[in-house]
Write an enzyme that holds these catalytic residues in place. Structure first.
Site, PDB file in Angstrom:
ATOM      1  N   LYS A 205      10.165 -24.000  37.145  1.00 31.26           N
ATOM      2  CA  LYS A 205      10.805 -22.722  36.843  1.00 31.26           C
ATOM      3  C   LYS A 205      11.758 -22.933  35.676  1.00 31.26           C
ATOM      4  CE  LYS A 205      13.654 -19.039  38.696  1.00 31.26           C
ATOM      5  NZ  LYS A 205      14.225 -18.422  39.888  1.00 31.26           N
ATOM      6  N   LYS A 260       6.654 -20.685  36.243  1.00 30.30           N
ATOM      7  CA  LYS A 260       7.316 -19.409  35.964  1.00 30.30           C
ATOM      8  C   LYS A 260       8.206 -19.545  34.754  1.00 30.30           C
ATOM      9  CE  LYS A 260      10.692 -16.418  38.102  1.00 30.30           C
ATOM     10  NZ  LYS A 260      11.651 -16.333  39.146  1.00 30.30           N
TER      11      LYS A 260
HETATM   12  C1  PBG Z   1      15.902 -15.791  41.662  1.00 28.64           C
HETATM   13  C2  PBG Z   1      14.619 -15.322  41.082  1.00 28.64           C
HETATM   14  C3  PBG Z   1      14.469 -14.846  39.771  1.00 28.64           C
HETATM   15  C4  PBG Z   1      13.167 -14.399  39.664  1.00 28.64           C
HETATM   16  C5  PBG Z   1      12.526 -14.632  40.893  1.00 28.64           C
HETATM   17  N1  PBG Z   1      13.450 -15.228  41.765  1.00 28.64           N
HETATM   18  C6  PBG Z   1      15.448 -14.671  38.678  1.00 28.64           C
HETATM   19  C7  PBG Z   1      16.292 -15.781  38.250  1.00 28.64           C
HETATM   20  O1  PBG Z   1      15.987 -16.961  38.429  1.00 28.64           O
HETATM   21  O2  PBG Z   1      17.359 -15.453  37.722  1.00 28.64           O
HETATM   22  C8  PBG Z   1      12.619 -13.773  38.418  1.00 28.64           C
HETATM   23  C9  PBG Z   1      11.442 -12.920  38.563  1.00 28.64           C
HETATM   24  C10 PBG Z   1      11.155 -12.043  37.430  1.00 28.64           C
HETATM   25  O3  PBG Z   1      11.784 -12.053  36.348  1.00 28.64           O
HETATM   26  O4  PBG Z   1      10.225 -11.249  37.595  1.00 28.64           O
HETATM   27  N2  PBG Z   1      15.993 -16.970  42.312  1.00 28.64           N
END
Ligand code: PBG
Length: 336
Positions: A205, A260
């Site tokens: 991520k 991601k």
């Molecule tokens: C938070 C989380 C995020 C997303 C999914 N879980 C945002 C972040 O890490 O700030 C992002 C998903 C998206 O942008 O569609 N743990």
């Protein structure tokens, strides 16, 4: 690439010959995308019969629990494999330590129970593990002296995971990026009798700028303010590091690993698939949704064709499944 020559050359070989007819193109297609590859992320809010639009994500709505159940039913009827629930926590329930994460009556648990009661095992229920929906500072973990503390956070994430599994989550998806959390969560789940709960780890991520609309949707943008998550999420410049993250998560018991964001990171999906041969999920995040939606609304691109092409691209890169805000719409298009 010298061996390519042995296939012959023009004019004996004409690459276009295999593209001449629809049946031929269908027959020779190397990858396929279907509704069963989709995981649909939804946003839930308090109340009854409530839906709220999200300005930065036209077409996506926050739903009250009763409507989330209807959405899940619709997903099942279209063959979508699973639904990922993201709660919009009321500001008065947020705190420095995010303890609302272990309240069995918080929004994600209520939604999970309601969907599980109605639909049983006909749909997967994915619950996100991270503290950001619950913390007043908007970070995914506990802040100690202004720094997100790893080991202290892990203990809290284990409690959050058990709370969600008890509500009926079939997939626990840690998105926090703490080191060692997969092993700790696996152990905690097993000790509580949840051996069959799947862990889908957000392994690679990235500290991406494509999450903006999501933070608007769940209302964490103002909590985070000018802060960022670069001390725990990955640097977008790195690729070898993603393989190490995945290797660690697999050794700790992850069942599915995730990359991601999605489209700008297809190279990462491909490397993970080729290296590990394990299920890889890809998250087409909120900023990607917004790009596709706004470009479509302006008439610059054709929405249906571009969205389906983007989803197919994930499969071609090696993803097993895709989280997408377009899931419902895409399933409808695929059926049409
Ligand atoms: C938070 C989380 C995020 C997303 C999914 N879980 C945002 C972040 O890490 O700030 C992002 C998903 C998206 O942008 O569609 N743990």
């Amino acid at each position: 690439m010298t061996e390519i020559n042995c296939f012959g050359s023009f004019p004996e070989t004409r690459m276009r010959r295999n593209r001449r007819w629809p049946w031929l193109r269908d027959m020779l297609r190397e990858t396929h995308f279907s509704a069963s590859n989709l995981i649909w992320p939804i946003f839930v809010i308090d109340g009854k019969n409530q839906r709220q639009p999200i300005a930065s994500m036209p077409g996506v709505e926050r739903l009250s629990v009763d409507l989330a159940v209807l959405a899940a039913e619709q997903a099942v009827s279209l063959g979508i494999s699973s639904i990922a629930i993201f709660p919009v926590t009321p500001p008065d329930k947020k705190s420095e330590d995010g303890k609302h994460a272990f309240d069995p009556d918080n929004l994600i648990c209520r939604s999970t129970r309601a969907i599980a009661e109605k639909l049983g095992s006909s749909i997967g229920i994915v619950c996100d593990v991270a503290l950001d929906p619950y913390t007043s500072h908007g970070h995914d973990g506990l802040l100690i002296d202004g720094y997100v503390a790893n080991d202290e956070t892990i203990a809290v994430l284990c409690k959050q995971s058990i709370n969600q599994a008890a509500a009926g989550a079939t997939v626990i998806a840690p998105s926090d990026m703490m080191d060692g959390r997969i092993g700790a969560i696996r152990k905690a789940l097993d000790q509580s009798g949840y051996q069959d709960v799947v862990i889908m780890s957000y392994s690679a991520k990235y500290a991406s700028s494509f999450y903006g609309p999501f933070r608007d949707a769940v209302g964490s943008a103002s909590n985070l303010g000018k802060g960022d998550k670069k001390t725990y999420q990955m640097d977008p410049a790195n690729t070898d590091e993603a393989l190490r993250e995945v290797a660690m998560d697999l050794s700790e018991g992850a069942d599915i690993v995730m990359v991601k964001p999605g489209m700008p990171y297809l190279d990462i999906i491909r490397r993970i698939h080729d290296t590990f041969h394990v299920p890889v999920a890809a998250y087409q995040v909120s900023g990607e949704y917004a790009m596709l939606k706004f470009a479509s609304q302006s008439g610059a691109i054709q929405e249906r064709e571009c969205v389906l092409e983007s989803l197919l691209a994930f499969r071609r890169a090696g993803a097993t499944s895709v989280l997408s805000y377009y899931a419902l719409q895409a399933a409808l298009w695929l059926k049409a």
